[in-house]
Write a protein that holds these residues in place. Structure first.
Motif, PDB file in Angstrom:
ATOM      1  N   ILE A 198      42.351  37.135  34.292  1.00  0.00           N
ATOM      2  CA  ILE A 198      42.078  38.537  33.948  1.00  0.00           C
ATOM      3  C   ILE A 198      42.686  39.462  34.990  1.00  0.00           C
ATOM      4  CG2 ILE A 198      40.228  40.254  33.741  1.00  0.00           C
ATOM      5  CD1 ILE A 198      38.540  38.009  32.434  1.00  0.00           C
ATOM      6  N   HIS A 199      42.535  39.082  36.269  1.00  0.00           N
ATOM      7  CA  HIS A 199      43.127  39.898  37.336  1.00  0.00           C
ATOM      8  C   HIS A 199      44.649  39.929  37.216  1.00  0.00           C
ATOM      9  CE1 HIS A 199      43.529  41.846  41.182  1.00  0.00           C
ATOM     10  NE2 HIS A 199      44.327  40.869  41.605  1.00  0.00           N
ATOM     11  N   THR A 200      45.251  38.785  36.894  1.00  0.00           N
ATOM     12  CA  THR A 200      46.706  38.730  36.720  1.00  0.00           C
ATOM     13  C   THR A 200      47.147  39.580  35.537  1.00  0.00           C
ATOM     14  OG1 THR A 200      46.734  36.507  37.643  1.00  0.00           O
ATOM     15  CG2 THR A 200      48.665  37.181  36.397  1.00  0.00           C
ATOM     16  N   TYR A 201      46.348  39.588  34.481  1.00  0.00           N
ATOM     17  CA  TYR A 201      46.680  40.391  33.304  1.00  0.00           C
ATOM     18  C   TYR A 201      46.678  41.882  33.655  1.00  0.00           C
ATOM     19  CZ  TYR A 201      46.352  42.449  28.667  1.00  0.00           C
ATOM     20  OH  TYR A 201      46.570  43.206  27.555  1.00  0.00           O
ATOM     21  N   HIS A 202      45.712  42.302  34.455  1.00  0.00           N
ATOM     22  CA  HIS A 202      45.618  43.722  34.809  1.00  0.00           C
ATOM     23  C   HIS A 202      46.681  44.135  35.827  1.00  0.00           C
ATOM     24  CE1 HIS A 202      42.070  44.639  32.524  1.00  0.00           C
ATOM     25  NE2 HIS A 202      41.397  43.635  33.077  1.00  0.00           N
ATOM     26  N   VAL A 203      46.946  43.291  36.792  1.00  0.00           N
ATOM     27  CA  VAL A 203      47.854  43.647  37.877  1.00  0.00           C
ATOM     28  C   VAL A 203      49.291  43.258  37.573  1.00  0.00           C
ATOM     29  CG1 VAL A 203      48.363  43.232  40.326  1.00  0.00           C
ATOM     30  CG2 VAL A 203      46.015  43.479  39.585  1.00  0.00           C
ATOM     31  N   GLY A 204      49.474  42.108  36.947  1.00  0.00           N
ATOM     32  CA  GLY A 204      50.813  41.588  36.692  1.00  0.00           C
ATOM     33  C   GLY A 204      51.137  40.478  37.685  1.00  0.00           C
ATOM     34  N   TRP A 205      51.914  39.515  37.234  1.00  0.00           N
ATOM     35  CA  TRP A 205      52.226  38.341  38.060  1.00  0.00           C
ATOM     36  C   TRP A 205      53.009  38.730  39.313  1.00  0.00           C
ATOM     37  CZ3 TRP A 205      50.726  33.526  38.662  1.00  0.00           C
ATOM     38  CH2 TRP A 205      51.541  32.649  39.363  1.00  0.00           C
ATOM     39  N   ARG A 206      53.913  39.675  39.178  1.00  0.00           N
ATOM     40  CA  ARG A 206      54.766  40.036  40.316  1.00  0.00           C
ATOM     41  C   ARG A 206      54.004  40.778  41.404  1.00  0.00           C
ATOM     42  NH1 ARG A 206      60.326  39.477  39.009  1.00  0.00           N
ATOM     43  NH2 ARG A 206      60.596  39.059  36.803  1.00  0.00           N
ATOM     44  N   GLN A 207      52.893  41.408  41.075  1.00  0.00           N
ATOM     45  CA  GLN A 207      52.119  42.142  42.072  1.00  0.00           C
ATOM     46  C   GLN A 207      51.041  41.277  42.741  1.00  0.00           C
ATOM     47  OE1 GLN A 207      53.464  43.800  39.450  1.00  0.00           O
ATOM     48  NE2 GLN A 207      54.655  45.011  40.875  1.00  0.00           N
ATOM     49  N   LEU A 208      50.895  40.026  42.303  1.00  0.00           N
ATOM     50  CA  LEU A 208      49.895  39.154  42.910  1.00  0.00           C
ATOM     51  C   LEU A 208      50.359  38.677  44.277  1.00  0.00           C
ATOM     52  CD1 LEU A 208      48.591  36.671  40.190  1.00  0.00           C
ATOM     53  CD2 LEU A 208      47.366  38.527  41.254  1.00  0.00           C
ATOM     54  N   PRO A 209      49.465  38.679  45.245  1.00  0.00           N
ATOM     55  CA  PRO A 209      49.825  38.066  46.529  1.00  0.00           C
ATOM     56  C   PRO A 209      49.990  36.553  46.362  1.00  0.00           C
ATOM     57  CG  PRO A 209      47.870  39.457  46.742  1.00  0.00           C
ATOM     58  CD  PRO A 209      48.186  39.352  45.294  1.00  0.00           C
ATOM     59  N   THR A 210      50.678  35.944  47.279  1.00  0.00           N
ATOM     60  CA  THR A 210      50.965  34.513  47.195  1.00  0.00           C
ATOM     61  C   THR A 210      49.685  33.686  47.164  1.00  0.00           C
ATOM     62  OG1 THR A 210      53.008  34.896  48.399  1.00  0.00           O
ATOM     63  CG2 THR A 210      52.238  32.626  48.273  1.00  0.00           C
ATOM     64  N   ARG A 211      48.683  34.065  47.943  1.00  0.00           N
ATOM     65  CA  ARG A 211      47.438  33.288  47.978  1.00  0.00           C
ATOM     66  C   ARG A 211      46.737  33.302  46.625  1.00  0.00           C
ATOM     67  NH1 ARG A 211      46.440  38.094  50.277  1.00  0.00           N
ATOM     68  NH2 ARG A 211      44.655  39.247  49.491  1.00  0.00           N
ATOM     69  N   GLN A 212      46.824  34.418  45.889  1.00  0.00           N
ATOM     70  CA  GLN A 212      46.200  34.459  44.570  1.00  0.00           C
ATOM     71  C   GLN A 212      47.000  33.649  43.552  1.00  0.00           C
ATOM     72  OE1 GLN A 212      45.511  38.556  43.573  1.00  0.00           O
ATOM     73  NE2 GLN A 212      43.717  38.690  44.915  1.00  0.00           N
ATOM     74  N   ARG A 213      48.310  33.600  43.691  1.00  0.00           N
ATOM     75  CA  ARG A 213      49.117  32.745  42.823  1.00  0.00           C
ATOM     76  C   ARG A 213      48.782  31.273  43.058  1.00  0.00           C
ATOM     77  NH1 ARG A 213      55.208  35.334  43.046  1.00  0.00           N
ATOM     78  NH2 ARG A 213      54.598  37.407  42.363  1.00  0.00           N
ATOM     79  N   ILE A 214      48.618  30.911  44.331  1.00  0.00           N
ATOM     80  CA  ILE A 214      48.272  29.531  44.663  1.00  0.00           C
ATOM     81  C   ILE A 214      46.904  29.174  44.106  1.00  0.00           C
ATOM     82  CG2 ILE A 214      47.709  27.990  46.585  1.00  0.00           C
ATOM     83  CD1 ILE A 214      49.941  29.430  48.165  1.00  0.00           C
ATOM     84  N   LEU A 215      45.932  30.076  44.267  1.00  0.00           N
ATOM     85  CA  LEU A 215      44.586  29.805  43.752  1.00  0.00           C
ATOM     86  C   LEU A 215      44.581  29.724  42.227  1.00  0.00           C
ATOM     87  CD1 LEU A 215      42.303  31.959  46.076  1.00  0.00           C
ATOM     88  CD2 LEU A 215      42.440  29.478  45.945  1.00  0.00           C
ATOM     89  N   LEU A 216      45.351  30.571  41.565  1.00  0.00           N
ATOM     90  CA  LEU A 216      45.430  30.505  40.105  1.00  0.00           C
ATOM     91  C   LEU A 216      46.028  29.173  39.661  1.00  0.00           C
ATOM     92  CD1 LEU A 216      45.097  31.845  37.337  1.00  0.00           C
ATOM     93  CD2 LEU A 216      47.345  32.879  37.651  1.00  0.00           C
ATOM     94  N   ALA A 217      47.070  28.727  40.329  1.00  0.00           N
ATOM     95  CA  ALA A 217      47.674  27.437  39.982  1.00  0.00           C
ATOM     96  C   ALA A 217      46.708  26.289  40.276  1.00  0.00           C
ATOM     97  CB  ALA A 217      48.972  27.250  40.757  1.00  0.00           C
ATOM     98  N   LEU A 218      46.016  26.346  41.395  1.00  0.00           N
ATOM     99  CA  LEU A 218      45.061  25.299  41.756  1.00  0.00           C
ATOM    100  C   LEU A 218      43.914  25.226  40.758  1.00  0.00           C
ATOM    101  CD1 LEU A 218      44.362  23.202  43.934  1.00  0.00           C
ATOM    102  CD2 LEU A 218      43.082  24.993  45.095  1.00  0.00           C
ATOM    103  N   TYR A 219      43.358  26.373  40.407  1.00  0.00           N
ATOM    104  CA  TYR A 219      42.292  26.392  39.401  1.00  0.00           C
ATOM    105  C   TYR A 219      42.817  25.941  38.039  1.00  0.00           C
ATOM    106  CZ  TYR A 219      38.808  28.657  42.370  1.00  0.00           C
ATOM    107  OH  TYR A 219      37.883  28.937  43.350  1.00  0.00           O
ATOM    108  N   GLY A 220      44.064  26.254  37.730  1.00  0.00           N
ATOM    109  CA  GLY A 220      44.646  25.807  36.467  1.00  0.00           C
ATOM    110  C   GLY A 220      44.770  24.298  36.388  1.00  0.00           C
ATOM    111  N   ILE A 221      45.209  23.666  37.479  1.00  0.00           N
ATOM    112  CA  ILE A 221      45.313  22.209  37.504  1.00  0.00           C
ATOM    113  C   ILE A 221      43.940  21.573  37.390  1.00  0.00           C
ATOM    114  CG2 ILE A 221      45.915  20.252  38.995  1.00  0.00           C
ATOM    115  CD1 ILE A 221      48.223  22.056  40.068  1.00  0.00           C
ATOM    116  N   VAL A 222      42.981  22.103  38.133  1.00  0.00           N
ATOM    117  CA  VAL A 222      41.608  21.582  38.077  1.00  0.00           C
ATOM    118  C   VAL A 222      41.038  21.749  36.671  1.00  0.00           C
ATOM    119  CG1 VAL A 222      39.266  22.042  38.914  1.00  0.00           C
ATOM    120  CG2 VAL A 222      41.138  21.844  40.524  1.00  0.00           C
ATOM    121  N   PHE A 223      41.328  22.881  36.040  1.00  0.00           N
ATOM    122  CA  PHE A 223      40.843  23.119  34.685  1.00  0.00           C
ATOM    123  C   PHE A 223      41.441  22.135  33.687  1.00  0.00           C
ATOM    124  CE2 PHE A 223      41.537  25.302  30.567  1.00  0.00           C
ATOM    125  CZ  PHE A 223      40.226  25.284  30.131  1.00  0.00           C
ATOM    126  N   LEU A 224      42.727  21.856  33.791  1.00  0.00           N
ATOM    127  CA  LEU A 224      43.353  20.915  32.858  1.00  0.00           C
ATOM    128  C   LEU A 224      42.776  19.506  32.990  1.00  0.00           C
ATOM    129  CD1 LEU A 224      47.094  22.023  32.927  1.00  0.00           C
ATOM    130  CD2 LEU A 224      45.409  22.355  31.111  1.00  0.00           C
TER     131      LEU A 224
END
Length: 119
Positions: free
Chosen positions: A66-92
């Motif tokens: 939801i945060h990525t949708y509001h802000v956009g992928w390019r405006q995300l800091p690197t730590r939030q991109r890493i956490l999104l990817a980590l949570y995505g892997i855990v979710f799968l």
């Protein structure tokens, strides 16, 4: 005193370590007990850890998605991109186990995640 915005990345990192690391410790304990041929069903520890991972991953993906949708992928800091990817892997991983646990897919499809072998 530091402002909340300076502490927020540390809080996100600590929460990620606790919510992902806690079930991981339970799963590792279950795998060690399975390797020792413990008769008290240590595979349940692994299953519980994986099911909790599914819920944690779902909450993390929704929150950061939801945060990525509001802000956009390019405006995300690197730590939030890493956490999104980590949570995505855990979710799968957790989603696969939840689907088998609920009987929506054959349990043999995810048997290798828990037992490390395909029967």
């Amino acid at each position: 005193m530091q402002t909340f915005s300076k502490i927020r990345p540390w809080i996100a990192g600590i929460v990620a370590c606790l919510t992902i690391g806690g079930p991981l410790v339970v799963m590792i304990d279950g795998y060690v007990l399975m390797a020792q041929n413990d008769p008290l069903h240590p595979d349940v520890l692994v299953l519980i850890g994986l099911l909790v991972w599914g819920l944690v991953g779902l909450i993390g993906v929704l929150t950061y998605g939801i945060h990525t949708y509001h802000v956009g992928w390019r405006q995300l800091p690197t730590r939030q991109r890493i956490l999104l990817a980590l949570y995505g892997i855990v979710f799968l991983i957790g989603l696969c186990v939840w689907l088998a646990f609920l009987g929506l897919v054959p349990y043999q499809w995810v048997d290798w995640i828990i037992y490390g072998r395909a029967d």
